[in-house]
Motif scaffolding. Structure first.
Motif, PDB file in Angstrom:
ATOM      1  N   GLU A   1      58.731  62.746  24.095  1.00 53.98           N
ATOM      2  CA  GLU A   1      58.051  62.492  22.823  1.00 53.98           C
ATOM      3  C   GLU A   1      58.736  61.391  22.029  1.00 53.98           C
ATOM      4  O   GLU A   1      59.967  61.287  22.032  1.00 53.98           O
TER       5      GLU A   1
ATOM      6  N   ASP B   1      60.556  62.644  14.803  1.00 50.65           N
ATOM      7  CA  ASP B   1      60.407  63.677  15.832  1.00 50.65           C
ATOM      8  C   ASP B   1      60.420  63.014  17.208  1.00 50.65           C
ATOM      9  O   ASP B   1      59.692  62.047  17.430  1.00 50.65           O
TER      10      ASP B   1
ATOM     11  N   ASP C   1      63.979  69.015  22.061  1.00 51.14           N
ATOM     12  CA  ASP C   1      63.027  68.523  21.056  1.00 51.14           C
ATOM     13  C   ASP C   1      63.682  68.716  19.694  1.00 51.14           C
ATOM     14  O   ASP C   1      64.199  69.792  19.407  1.00 51.14           O
TER      15      ASP C   1
END
Ligand code: MG
Length: 258
Positions: free
Chosen positions: A240, A113, A102
């Motif tokens: 993500e 992100d 991440d």
């Protein structure tokens, strides 16, 4: 407060998010058994800085007494580690590991992100399925990331899909709005009730991030103050992207168009 980005700000968001996408291209090319998670961190940091960005996780302080600032440019969480694993020269990636990374790039005042879970070499069928379901959960969620829908519609779709596959989502951590700050409103849990929460509007930028556990949803925090692991030792995966709400379909900013 949920921020609506102007045209200019959206362009800057695109830039930051592109850095993240390019960083993952580098990591995907580099990751292999025998490498330390510290080496992976070095590659990510170098890539981001070469692209004119700052790794925003490095030095990130959650403001809780006794918890040191995050020391690295990426979080690396292997197998039963869910999120926030700290890269280390002593942590060697092995064949068959599932490695969740991440990272957040800050460029021109805006953050991008994204997270990916890499399968290193040949992993078990169970591990592969978990990684696929986690990724698909993101795509199930963003089917509802449309103007007029509510954020709860996205959360609900993610949770329902994950549960339908026999897995759990963690409740203690969630996705979030993103922009000048790494974490903005709204919070975006990976479960919830359809029809609840804020209405989605064009110009919102959101980090949507299913964190999925193979077994029970219970979690533990390690003594380093950061690493979150599954209580039952089962595997976990993370996926993500930062997306932009538009008048039509959502745009995924952290995946490069080929
Ligand atoms: Mg993230």
């Amino acid at each position: 407060m949920v921020t609506i980005k102007s045209k200019k700000e959206i362009e800057l968001m695109r830039e930051a998010c592109k850095v993240v996408a390019l960083t993952y291209e580098e990591l995907e090319k580099s990751i292999r058994p025998g490498m330390s998670t510290w080496e992976l961190d070095q590659i990510a940091e170098k890539t981001m800085r070469n692209l004119g960005a700052i790794p925003a996780e490095k030095g990130y302080n959650i403001g809780v007494k006794g918890i040191p600032p995050f020391p690295s440019s990426i979080c690396v969480s292997i197998n039963d580690e869910i999120i926030h694993g700290i890269p280390s020269k002593n942590r060697i990636i092995k064949e068959g590991d599932i490695v969740s990374v991440d990272t957040v790039a800050l460029k021109n005042g805006f953050n991008g992100d994204a997270a990916r879970t890499f399968i290193v070499g040949k992993a078990s069928k169970d591990a592969q399925n978990l990684v696929e379901v986690t990724k698909q959960a993101f795509f199930e969620g963003i089917k509802y990331a449309k103007v007029g829908n509510r954020i709860g519609d996205v959360c609900h779709a993610i949770g329902e899909y994950v549960h339908s596959q026999g897995y759990s989502v963690i409740k203690e951590f969630q996705g979030h709005g993103i922009g000048r700050k790494m974490h903005e409103d709204p919070g975006i849990p990976n479960y919830g009730k359809a029809g609840r929460g804020i209405r989605l509007e064009p110009g919102m930028t959101l980090a949507i991030e299913p964190m999925v556990i193979q077994g029970k949803p219970n979690i533990l925090e390690l003594d380093d103050g950061w690493t979150i692991v599954t209580e039952d030792g089962s595997l976990s995966a993370h996926y993500e992207n930062t997306i932009l709400i538009t008048e039509k379909e959502p745009e995924i900013l952290t995946i490069l168009e080929k």
